[in-house]
Design a protein around this motif. Structure first.
Motif, PDB file in Angstrom:
ATOM      1  N   LYS A 112       1.699  21.962 -29.890  1.00  0.00           N
ATOM      2  CA  LYS A 112       1.458  23.294 -30.597  1.00  0.00           C
ATOM      3  C   LYS A 112       0.119  24.386 -30.878  1.00  0.00           C
ATOM      4  O   LYS A 112      -0.516  23.873 -31.909  1.00  0.00           O
ATOM      5  CB  LYS A 112       2.790  23.491 -31.259  1.00  0.00           C
ATOM      6  N   ASN A 160       6.401  22.180 -29.261  1.00  0.00           N
ATOM      7  CA  ASN A 160       7.374  22.535 -30.013  1.00  0.00           C
ATOM      8  C   ASN A 160       7.428  24.277 -28.792  1.00  0.00           C
ATOM      9  O   ASN A 160       9.090  23.876 -29.257  1.00  0.00           O
ATOM     10  CB  ASN A 160       7.018  23.811 -30.970  1.00  0.00           C
ATOM     11  N   SER A 169       1.264  15.155 -40.349  1.00  0.00           N
ATOM     12  CA  SER A 169      -0.613  14.085 -41.139  1.00  0.00           C
ATOM     13  C   SER A 169      -0.667  13.800 -42.323  1.00  0.00           C
ATOM     14  O   SER A 169      -0.894  12.913 -42.411  1.00  0.00           O
ATOM     15  CB  SER A 169      -1.965  15.485 -40.724  1.00  0.00           C
ATOM     16  N   GLY A 181      -0.255  16.395 -35.894  1.00  0.00           N
ATOM     17  CA  GLY A 181      -0.535  17.085 -35.315  1.00  0.00           C
ATOM     18  C   GLY A 181      -2.652  17.851 -35.945  1.00  0.00           C
ATOM     19  O   GLY A 181      -3.098  17.559 -35.810  1.00  0.00           O
ATOM     20  N   THR A 182      -2.576  18.201 -36.869  1.00  0.00           N
ATOM     21  CA  THR A 182      -3.234  19.085 -38.306  1.00  0.00           C
ATOM     22  C   THR A 182      -4.771  17.941 -37.997  1.00  0.00           C
ATOM     23  O   THR A 182      -5.628  18.457 -38.139  1.00  0.00           O
ATOM     24  CB  THR A 182      -3.485  19.765 -39.141  1.00  0.00           C
ATOM     25  N   ARG A 236      -4.654  24.361 -37.118  1.00  0.00           N
ATOM     26  CA  ARG A 236      -4.278  25.402 -36.150  1.00  0.00           C
ATOM     27  C   ARG A 236      -4.203  27.433 -36.603  1.00  0.00           C
ATOM     28  O   ARG A 236      -4.059  27.506 -38.035  1.00  0.00           O
ATOM     29  CB  ARG A 236      -2.205  25.079 -36.657  1.00  0.00           C
TER      30      ARG A 236
HETATM   31  C1  LIG Z   1       3.417  20.876 -35.730  1.00  0.00           C
HETATM   32  C2  LIG Z   1       4.467  19.752 -35.926  1.00  0.00           C
HETATM   33  C3  LIG Z   1       4.259  18.354 -36.892  1.00  0.00           C
HETATM   34  C4  LIG Z   1       2.591  17.986 -36.797  1.00  0.00           C
HETATM   35  O1  LIG Z   1       2.297  18.563 -38.483  1.00  0.00           O
HETATM   36  P1  LIG Z   1       1.205  18.461 -38.401  1.00  0.00           P
HETATM   37  O2  LIG Z   1       1.311  18.608 -40.116  1.00  0.00           O
HETATM   38  O3  LIG Z   1       0.523  18.876 -38.107  1.00  0.00           O
HETATM   39  O4  LIG Z   1       0.784  16.393 -38.671  1.00  0.00           O
HETATM   40  C5  LIG Z   1       5.242  17.152 -36.503  1.00  0.00           C
HETATM   41  N1  LIG Z   1       6.659  17.672 -36.354  1.00  0.00           N
HETATM   42  C6  LIG Z   1       6.904  18.689 -35.518  1.00  0.00           C
HETATM   43  C7  LIG Z   1       8.157  19.102 -35.272  1.00  0.00           C
HETATM   44  C8  LIG Z   1       5.899  20.248 -35.921  1.00  0.00           C
HETATM   45  O5  LIG Z   1       6.409  20.789 -35.277  1.00  0.00           O
END
Ligand SMILES: *Cc1c(COP(=O)(O)O)cnc(C)c1O
Length: 236
Positions: free
Chosen positions: A41, A62, A210, A227-228, A234
């Motif tokens: 995202k 997302n 993460s 993600g991060t 982000r």
């Molecule tokens: C953004 C998101 C993640 C990843 O989160 P990070 O902390 O950036 O790794 C995982 N699951 C969902 C549902 C998310 O929206």
């Protein structure tokens, strides 16, 4: 010429894949039983393209609109897309068939709508059931009890294939503090599996982000959503 940014993305992806492998081995699990879903995202398509070039293969989005536009831009690489965000019922028609797996089925009504649209499309849609494992007031997902009660109904939806469970535990200071929630999700999955509903297979556990994916893997995660730790913080 490759920029520093490219190098560091490759390095981060390889580090995460290494950490996944080590966590699985620590827990006596086969590393290939744990898959990395890159949570993309807000990450621009070109950045995702770089990631696909250095070892990512499974992407989690997302928002429908963002997913569809990036999907079009990255079609030549045919990445595999999972949907991990909250899915609005009016977006279900676009989601069905677009995503290999929808992680976030959080109500009977949503499950019924996916079933209906998948039926229209003549397919079966693979899904996970999202569980609000700590019963947080603000969070989407089935309660443990609500899910046990809904199972009969969910299991009767012919165009839904239920592959397992997903959870987002409450934020914790230390990764270790999330362990009981991951353990609870696994135990719930075992209770569901024991009911032997033919259309419900408890083989996937989508848990860990993460901050805490290694603990989640030690507790049985098969899909970690990161993600991060891959793309950096982000913005927006
Ligand atoms: C953004 C998101 C993640 C990843 O989160 P990070 O902390 O950036 O790794 C995982 N699951 C969902 C549902 C998310 O929206």
């Amino acid at each position: 010429m490759e920029s520093d940014a490219d190098d560091s993305l490759a390095r981060r992806v390889h580090q995460i894949l290494d950490r996944i492998r080590c966590a699985a081995e620590r827990a006596g699990r086969l590393p290939e039983m744990v898959r990395l879903v890159a949570a993309t995202k807000t990450v621009p398509a070109e950045r995702i393209r770089e990631g696909l070039g250095v070892g990512l293969s499974l992407l989690g989005e997302n928002r429908m609109q963002e997913a569809l536009s990036k999907g079009a831009l990255l079609r030549d690489l045919s990445p595999r897309w999972h949907f991990i965000g909250q899915l609005q019922r009016r977006k279900v028609r676009d989601a069905v068939g677009t995503f290999e797996l929808i992680h976030s089925v959080d109500s009977v009504e949503l499950a019924q709508e996916i079933n209906r649209r998948a039926g229209d499309a003549g397919i079966q849609q693979a899904v996970l059931l999202e569980v609000n494992i700590a019963d947080e007031a603000s969070k989407a997902g089935f309660s443990t009890q609500g899910l046990m009660q809904a199972l009969g109904l969910l299991g009767d939806l012919p165009h839904l294939r239920i592959h397992g469970l997903m959870t987002i535990p409450p934020p914790t200071e230390q990764p270790e503090d999330a362990r009981p929630y991951f353990r609870d999700l696994r135990e719930l999955g075992a209770r569901i599996a024991a009911q032997r509903i033919s259309s419900v297979v408890m083989q996937e556990y989508s848990m860990g982000m993460s901050h805490d994916f290694e603990v989640a893997i030690e507790e049985g995660a098969t899909l970690v959503r990161v993600g991060t730790a891959i793309f950096g913080a982000r913005h927006g």
